[in-house]
Design an enzyme around this catalytic site. Structure first.
Site, PDB file in Angstrom:
ATOM      1  N   TYR A 103      72.985  -8.592 -39.720  1.00 53.07           N
ATOM      2  CA  TYR A 103      71.890  -7.653 -40.003  1.00 53.07           C
ATOM      3  C   TYR A 103      71.405  -7.232 -38.675  1.00 53.07           C
ATOM      4  CZ  TYR A 103      67.496  -6.107 -41.460  1.00 53.07           C
ATOM      5  OH  TYR A 103      66.388  -4.967 -41.593  1.00 53.07           O
ATOM      6  N   HIS A 279      15.139  -9.186 -75.175  1.00 52.54           N
ATOM      7  CA  HIS A 279      14.372  -8.588 -76.216  1.00 52.54           C
ATOM      8  C   HIS A 279      13.052  -7.957 -75.988  1.00 52.54           C
ATOM      9  CE1 HIS A 279      18.065 -10.123 -78.256  1.00 52.54           C
ATOM     10  NE2 HIS A 279      17.732 -11.316 -78.207  1.00 52.54           N
TER      11      HIS A 279
END
Length: 368
Positions: A103, A279
């Site tokens: 390679y 709430h």
């Protein structure tokens, strides 16, 4: 500018093609393994620059190294020379080009072909000996350990670590692409050696542990330091391998008669993010801190924040709502609470400067 990218469907090629497509003034020409040398000739004849990324690194036959790396580059350089034009050539080589394996020899031969073109014609050539490149769209279980680790860990697959103290040299694909794009319009005659910065170094065992930590942050809610450098790039790479069903994950939800409380994200040194609801008529809080600080942002509803200094009993009120983005900050030594004074549910984003520690909460109950 017409930019020919060989290997345009590969890892770096796809990233480069997409980035060039985002910019004005560039037309991308692609060449890949399904194309012929005739296609390559036609592309070179009209190209204004060439980025040569095509190559072979995992062949079935070792002879393919020479064919896919050296021979193709020789053909490309001949075609560039035949145009009698100066066509800037960026060559992607490898740090293995100085090694004696098949390679490495093939990559060095490719470099020599490009160097010969530059010396013979003064054609602009820049050669990059790239270390391991990582980032999105890299093929896992092929030739990138980063891609393999990210893919496998993101998909609950095993990884293999042969040498945890092996050191890796890495460059991020976005940095490679940025470097190539910046270079295309300013190359000079002859051959140059290019460099991509920064080069990141990390041990193999550290890499695996870091990617595992990315996965674990969904359960702990504690984010890694993903804002800069190598960790930022690794995290972007990791999440790119998440399958679509894992784009979403659940968070713990705590609720009572007042509303709900959800922690979203915790950081190692910059606190945590959460949200809560209340709430109508509900008051939450009623405590003070010695060191801990918080920032509240009402994103829906109407709120009254009450404050009382725990030494002087001085009192103060702040009224805010989701219609006007305002941050209300708590101050050490002042007890505080928040009341929903509207008719609809109130939603509040909360940042605290530290992760809540049940053993050391720095929270003392005290009415306003």
């Amino acid at each position: 500018m017409r930019v020919l990218i060989t290997g345009s469907k590969g890892f770096i090629g796809r990233n480069l093609a997409v980035r060039l497509g985002e910019l004005d003034g560039y037309d991308v020409l692609g060449f890949d393994k399904e194309n012929s040398l005739g296609d390559l000739r036609q592309a070179v004849e009209v190209a204004d620059a060439v980025v040569h990324l095509a190559g072979v690194n995992r062949p079935l036959d070792v002879k393919e190294f020479a064919q896919g790396n050296a021979d193709l580059t020789v053909q490309l350089c001949k075609l560039i020379g035949a145009t009698r034009r100066k066509i800037p050539l960026i060559l992607s080589s490898s740090i293995q080009a100085d090694q004696a394996n098949p390679y490495g020899k093939s990559k060095r031969a490719a470099e020599e072909a490009a160097e010969h073109l530059a010396s013979r014609t003064a054609n602009p050539v820049t050669i990059y000996r790239l270390p391991n490149v990582f980032g999105k769209w890299c093929r896992p279980n092929y030739n990138s350990v980063v891609a393999t680790f990210c893919h496998n860990i993101a998909n609950d697959l095993p990884i293999q670590i042969n040498d945890p103290v092996a050191q890796l040299s890495l460059v991020y694909v976005d940095d490679v692409v940025t470097e190539f794009i910046a270079l295309i319009g300013r190359m000079t005659s002859g051959v140059q050696q290019g460099h991509v910065e920064p080069v990141h170094r990390i041990f193999l065992g550290e890499l695996a542990a870091q990617i595992e930590a990315f996965k674990n942050c969904r359960s702990s809610l504690i984010s890694e330091r993903v804002g800069s450098g190598l960790i930022r790039a690794l995290y972007a790479t990791y999440v790119s391998y998440l399958p679509p069903p894992r784009f979403v994950y659940d968070l713990p939800r705590h609720g009572d008669e007042r509303g709900v409380f959800v922690e979203m994200l915790k950081t190692q040194d910059s606190g945590q993010f959460s949200f809560f609801t209340a709430h109508s008529g509900i008051t939450r809080g009623g405590h003070y801190h010695h060191t801990k600080t918080e920032k509240f942002l009402v994103i829906k509803g109407e709120a009254r924040f009450g404050f009382r200094h725990i030494l002087t009993n001085e009192r103060y009120e702040v009224f805010t709502s989701g219609d006007r983005p305002q941050v209300v900050e708590t101050v050490p030594g002042w007890t505080h609470d928040i009341t929903n004074i509207g008719q609809e549910e109130m939603v509040v984003m909360l940042w605290a400067n530290e992760i809540f520690d049940r053993d050391r909460p720095d929270t003392t109950a005290s009415k306003v």
